[in-house]
Design a protein around this motif. Structure first.
Motif, mmCIF file in Angstrom:
data_model
loop_
_atom_site.group_PDB
_atom_site.id
_atom_site.type_symbol
_atom_site.label_atom_id
_atom_site.label_comp_id
_atom_site.label_asym_id
_atom_site.label_seq_id
_atom_site.Cartn_x
_atom_site.Cartn_y
_atom_site.Cartn_z
ATOM 1 N N TYR A 40 0.818 -1.201 0.000
ATOM 2 C CA TYR A 40 0.000 0.000 0.000
ATOM 3 C C TYR A 40 0.860 1.262 0.000
ATOM 4 O O TYR A 40 0.463 2.276 -0.562
ATOM 5 C CB TYR A 40 -0.963 -0.015 1.171
ATOM 6 N N LYS A 41 2.034 1.181 0.629
ATOM 7 C CA LYS A 41 2.928 2.328 0.631
ATOM 8 C C LYS A 41 3.369 2.663 -0.790
ATOM 9 O O LYS A 41 3.365 3.831 -1.196
ATOM 10 C CB LYS A 41 4.145 2.037 1.511
ATOM 11 N N ILE A 42 3.728 1.656 -1.555
ATOM 12 C CA ILE A 42 4.150 1.862 -2.945
ATOM 13 C C ILE A 42 2.995 2.416 -3.773
ATOM 14 O O ILE A 42 3.175 3.345 -4.569
ATOM 15 C CB ILE A 42 4.689 0.546 -3.546
ATOM 16 N N LEU A 43 1.809 1.890 -3.576
ATOM 17 C CA LEU A 43 0.643 2.368 -4.315
ATOM 18 C C LEU A 43 0.352 3.833 -3.973
ATOM 19 O O LEU A 43 0.061 4.631 -4.862
ATOM 20 C CB LEU A 43 -0.569 1.487 -4.012
ATOM 21 N N LYS A 44 0.454 4.195 -2.720
ATOM 22 C CA LYS A 44 0.237 5.588 -2.313
ATOM 23 C C LYS A 44 1.275 6.494 -2.959
ATOM 24 O O LYS A 44 0.938 7.588 -3.426
ATOM 25 C CB LYS A 44 0.264 5.735 -0.803
ATOM 26 N N GLU A 45 2.514 6.047 -2.998
ATOM 27 C CA GLU A 45 3.558 6.846 -3.642
ATOM 28 C C GLU A 45 3.259 7.060 -5.123
ATOM 29 O O GLU A 45 3.444 8.159 -5.653
ATOM 30 C CB GLU A 45 4.921 6.167 -3.466
ATOM 31 N N LYS A 46 2.777 6.029 -5.785
ATOM 32 C CA LYS A 46 2.411 6.152 -7.203
ATOM 33 C C LYS A 46 1.245 7.128 -7.379
ATOM 34 O O LYS A 46 1.242 7.954 -8.285
ATOM 35 C CB LYS A 46 2.072 4.791 -7.793
ATOM 36 N N ALA A 47 0.261 7.025 -6.515
ATOM 37 C CA ALA A 47 -0.901 7.922 -6.586
ATOM 38 C C ALA A 47 -0.480 9.370 -6.346
ATOM 39 O O ALA A 47 -0.922 10.280 -7.061
ATOM 40 C CB ALA A 47 -1.953 7.488 -5.574
#
Length: 107
Positions: free
Chosen positions: A1-8
């Motif tokens: 989820y951390k990686i996804l948040k960074e992408k968002a």
């Protein structure tokens, strides 16, 4: 989820200049990895009526333009888009660039 948040977060930052350029004609909403484009003059979209008051004809033209450049968005102005961890930084940059070009054509 951390990686996804960074992408968002990156995607939102990439779109900031073009969204600012069309303020008053376009509302871009993003909640983490979920995003949507609404062609209207609202600052927020809260109700279904807010969505209904968006220009769906412009959304259709935007969708068609994005599709012609290889980016598939949900085909309805009532739907949202999703980012995933499968999207690379290059994907996000390419998409933001195509959003910019598409909005310039449509608006």
């Amino acid at each position: 989820y951390k990686i996804l948040k960074e992408k968002a977060d990156k995607f939102g930052e990439l779109l900031k200049p073009v969204i600012a350029k069309y303020e008053g004609r376009l509302t871009f909403l993003q909640l983490e990895s979920i995003f949507a484009f609404y062609f209207n003059d609202r600052e927020q979209i809260i109700t279904l009526d807010d969505v209904k008051n968006s220009n769906m004809e412009l959304f259709g033209k935007f969708h068609k333009e994005m599709l012609s450049q290889g980016i598939y968005l949900s085909p309805s102005g009532y739907e949202v888009g999703f980012l995933s961890t499968a999207h690379s930084d290059d994907d996000l940059e390419k998409t933001a660039s195509i959003v910019t070009k598409s909005l310039e054509k449509v608006l």
